[in-house]
Each structure stands twice: as C-alpha cells, then as structure tokens.
Motif scaffolding. Sequence first.
Motif, PDB file in Angstrom:
ATOM      1  N   GLY A 194      45.673  21.406  40.190  1.00 39.22           N
ATOM      2  CA  GLY A 194      45.541  22.484  41.161  1.00 39.22           C
ATOM      3  C   GLY A 194      46.324  23.722  40.753  1.00 39.22           C
ATOM      4  O   GLY A 194      45.860  24.854  40.947  1.00 39.22           O
ATOM      5  N   VAL A 195      47.499  23.521  40.187  1.00 35.70           N
ATOM      6  CA  VAL A 195      48.335  24.629  39.729  1.00 35.70           C
ATOM      7  C   VAL A 195      47.606  25.449  38.663  1.00 35.70           C
ATOM      8  O   VAL A 195      47.589  26.690  38.703  1.00 35.70           O
ATOM      9  N   VAL A 196      46.994  24.757  37.701  1.00 34.28           N
ATOM     10  CA  VAL A 196      46.262  25.448  36.646  1.00 34.28           C
ATOM     11  C   VAL A 196      45.032  26.143  37.222  1.00 34.28           C
ATOM     12  O   VAL A 196      44.746  27.305  36.896  1.00 34.28           O
ATOM     13  N   ARG A 197      44.300  25.444  38.069  1.00 33.64           N
ATOM     14  CA  ARG A 197      43.081  26.007  38.664  1.00 33.64           C
ATOM     15  C   ARG A 197      43.379  27.293  39.441  1.00 33.64           C
ATOM     16  O   ARG A 197      42.598  28.254  39.406  1.00 33.64           O
ATOM     17  N   ARG A 198      44.500  27.332  40.125  1.00 36.06           N
ATOM     18  CA  ARG A 198      44.848  28.487  40.945  1.00 36.06           C
ATOM     19  C   ARG A 198      45.481  29.618  40.141  1.00 36.06           C
ATOM     20  O   ARG A 198      45.765  30.689  40.680  1.00 36.06           O
ATOM     21  N   GLY A 199      45.725  29.391  38.858  1.00 36.22           N
ATOM     22  CA  GLY A 199      46.305  30.435  38.015  1.00 36.22           C
ATOM     23  C   GLY A 199      47.771  30.689  38.293  1.00 36.22           C
ATOM     24  O   GLY A 199      48.273  31.806  38.066  1.00 36.22           O
ATOM     25  N   CYS A 200      48.475  29.673  38.783  1.00 39.43           N
ATOM     26  CA  CYS A 200      49.905  29.821  39.054  1.00 39.43           C
ATOM     27  C   CYS A 200      50.675  30.005  37.751  1.00 39.43           C
ATOM     28  O   CYS A 200      50.269  29.547  36.685  1.00 39.43           O
ATOM     29  N   ARG A 201      51.791  30.675  37.852  1.00 41.02           N
ATOM     30  CA  ARG A 201      52.647  30.887  36.681  1.00 41.02           C
ATOM     31  C   ARG A 201      53.403  29.586  36.395  1.00 41.02           C
ATOM     32  O   ARG A 201      54.290  29.209  37.147  1.00 41.02           O
ATOM     33  N   LEU A 202      53.031  28.949  35.307  1.00 38.28           N
ATOM     34  CA  LEU A 202      53.525  27.612  34.968  1.00 38.28           C
ATOM     35  C   LEU A 202      54.173  27.608  33.598  1.00 38.28           C
ATOM     36  O   LEU A 202      53.650  28.194  32.652  1.00 38.28           O
ATOM     37  N   ARG A 203      55.305  26.925  33.509  1.00 36.76           N
ATOM     38  CA  ARG A 203      55.970  26.731  32.220  1.00 36.76           C
ATOM     39  C   ARG A 203      56.647  25.361  32.227  1.00 36.76           C
ATOM     40  O   ARG A 203      57.017  24.854  33.293  1.00 36.76           O
ATOM     41  N   PHE A 204      56.810  24.786  31.040  1.00 43.26           N
ATOM     42  CA  PHE A 204      57.472  23.491  30.893  1.00 43.26           C
ATOM     43  C   PHE A 204      58.812  23.665  30.177  1.00 43.26           C
ATOM     44  O   PHE A 204      59.006  24.615  29.407  1.00 43.26           O
ATOM     45  N   PHE A 205      59.726  22.727  30.435  1.00 39.82           N
ATOM     46  CA  PHE A 205      61.000  22.708  29.716  1.00 39.82           C
ATOM     47  C   PHE A 205      61.326  21.266  29.322  1.00 39.82           C
ATOM     48  O   PHE A 205      60.959  20.326  30.028  1.00 39.82           O
ATOM     49  N   PRO A 206      61.982  21.080  28.171  1.00 35.91           N
ATOM     50  CA  PRO A 206      62.304  19.720  27.718  1.00 35.91           C
ATOM     51  C   PRO A 206      63.445  19.118  28.520  1.00 35.91           C
ATOM     52  O   PRO A 206      64.300  19.826  29.056  1.00 35.91           O
ATOM     53  N   LEU A 207      63.441  17.792  28.598  1.00 30.03           N
ATOM     54  CA  LEU A 207      64.512  17.108  29.318  1.00 30.03           C
ATOM     55  C   LEU A 207      64.818  15.754  28.690  1.00 30.03           C
ATOM     56  O   LEU A 207      64.118  15.299  27.781  1.00 30.03           O
ATOM     57  N   THR A 208      65.864  15.144  29.186  1.00 31.29           N
ATOM     58  CA  THR A 208      66.233  13.784  28.790  1.00 31.29           C
ATOM     59  C   THR A 208      65.779  12.843  29.893  1.00 31.29           C
ATOM     60  O   THR A 208      65.984  13.112  31.080  1.00 31.29           O
ATOM     61  N   TRP A 209      65.141  11.745  29.495  1.00 30.90           N
ATOM     62  CA  TRP A 209      64.605  10.794  30.467  1.00 30.90           C
ATOM     63  C   TRP A 209      65.051   9.399  30.075  1.00 30.90           C
ATOM     64  O   TRP A 209      64.930   9.006  28.914  1.00 30.90           O
ATOM     65  N   ARG A 210      65.584   8.644  31.011  1.00 29.20           N
ATOM     66  CA  ARG A 210      66.150   7.345  30.671  1.00 29.20           C
ATOM     67  C   ARG A 210      65.621   6.262  31.596  1.00 29.20           C
ATOM     68  O   ARG A 210      65.291   6.511  32.752  1.00 29.20           O
TER      69      ARG A 210
END
Length: 260
Positions: A194-210
């Motif tokens: 839905g975020v992509v479809r609506r053209g929202c401003r989206l960005r990803f960031f790396p993280l640590t996951w355990r």
Amino acid sequence: MSRILVFIPAYNCAPQITRVLRQLDSPEVQEVIDGVVVVDNRSPDTTRQAAAEGLAKLPLDTALLHNDDNYGLGGSHKVAINYAREQGYDFLIVLHGDDQGDIADIVPHLKASKQLDLDFFMGARFMKGSRLEGYSTLRTAANEVFNLIFSFISGRRLYDLGSGLNLFRVSAFDGDWHLKYADDLTFNYYLILGVVRRGCRLRFFPLTWREDDQVSNAKLSRMGIQLLRIILFRMYRPKAFFANDHRATARDAYPSTRVV
C-alpha cells in the motif's frame, strides 16, 4: 518541532520486554524520542506486569494499553497509530517487544533528522550493512526470495517486507486506508504494498537482528502460503486487492483499555 512516540507491540514476551524497555533508558535515546506506549494484545503471561514495571523507570511520557479483544499484531499497530494521532505525535517508531531489534540502529538517523523528509523509514534485515544473529539460512533465503518477488510486483526495490523496527509518519495514515489490511502477522505485507501504491516517501535502513530466546509466532510454511496468496491476488486482481477488506473480522474501531 516533531514529536516521536515509540510503540512496542507485546504478546507473551514477559522475559524480553524488560530488556526492550531498558533500550530506552539512555540519554542518547531519550534525546530523540518523546514517549513510549506498550500495546499488550491480551497476553496470558506476565507481560503486562513486566511492562508496567519497566515503563515506571523511564523519564518519558508512557502508557500501557491492553487491547479489549485479540486484534493480532496488525490490529495492535492500528491501536498505536490511533493513540499517536490522539496524543499529537508526528512519528511512530515500531519496536517489537520480543527484543530482536535494537532502537540504537535508528537513533543516528533521528539525530540527523532524516525522518523529516520521509513518510516511512523501514528497518531492513537483508540489505547491505545489516547483520543477522542466530537467523537460520533457510529463513534468510526465503525472506530474500519473497523480497525480490514483492519488489517485482510493486515496481520498487524492497529490502524487507516487515522487520520489527520501523518509523511511520502518523499523518501518512490520514484517511485510515490501512484499516482494511489484515490484523494478523501479514499486516506489514499489505502495508508495504500500500505504501508503494500510494507513492509514499519510503526509505530503508540496515539493522541488526537477533534470535535467541524469542518464540516466533510466524511459522515458515504457513507464512509462505499466506505470502503466495497475497502475491497472486496483487498480481492478477490489483484493483480488487487495494479495494477489498482483508481482515478476518471487520471492525469499526479497535478499542483498548489504558492500564498505566
């Protein structure tokens, strides 16, 4: 000046939620956040008691909400979004209560005010700079395959379909378009599309996951089937996909009771 609320969804995570709340007990974190809300989805263990004790130690605006019904993870998100809106917060950080993610991964970005130009800032377990601890090879491979498929059908490179550390602009949910998305663990999959479809401003960031003492409610085979259904629906009936209500139980509201 923008106000940031940390939302911690909690279900049967009494051993972990104390550690999660301790992540917020540092001057560096408190410099960039203004409040904390724990939303307990009717845990049968001592999660609420542990959360109340942990929240009492924080010099922040805090709240502990107990869902009036079992809404699922997605439903708890809807409770928190509504709470953030009512309390006048501008951004909502999602930090899962099972202690797999670390809020320290987003703090430098908040200090640099990167959120001000974004609607959704999503933590990604599978992009350059991320680190997985105790995560199985099979689950990693499966996630990466589905990331690529969702990227293809959405037309946007997606590095994670839903980790446990994300930031949302509260006003991005104006119109309540998110309410029709599933209330269960698949909420984030619908949300990212839905975020992509609506053209929202989206960005990803790396993280640590355990993964160590957490008990996952996401069974790989069952989630794989659910993901395939979402993919096929989105590919072959896109208009219906975004128009339909995907909840098992349609609700007019998601009431909760404030415990603390």
